[in-house]
Design a protein around this motif. Sequence first.
Motif: not given
Length: 161
Positions: A1-13
Amino acid sequence: MIEKIREKMDQLEKLAGLMERKEQVIDEKLRQINERQDTLDKMLSRIESELLAPATEQHPQDVFVAAEIAEVNPFNPHKGIVYIITNKNEDGRKLDSILVSCRILDKDGNAITKSKVVIEGISLETNKTIRKPFSINENDDHNLFENAESIEVELLKVKWE
């Protein structure tokens, strides 16, 4: 779950970075457009002031100008303006160019458009009349004169040869 959040954060950045670059490009394009517009405004202002400068000594009866809405080009179905210009100067001077203001009116007398037109290279001798046709090209193929009923013309400036 944390990994998916990090991926989404990277995409947003990444998206934020792309948006920032696009904003910079848009800001630069707007700056260039504004500079061009300022240059065009200055040029038009200079040209207009030159055209509206006091004319050489003349009398209103020296030049007669009228206009009519008519077909001006057999290959174009749209109507245009035909200026009828007469040199009535008694000193024998040739008419070189004129600046006229015109208003195109609909059947109710409302102005459809107003403009100033410079008619150059006339080379018109005393007591002679010429007809100068002008067509107006519309980008959207709209006939500017479709609802036109009449035209008013005012002579603003005369230039003699």
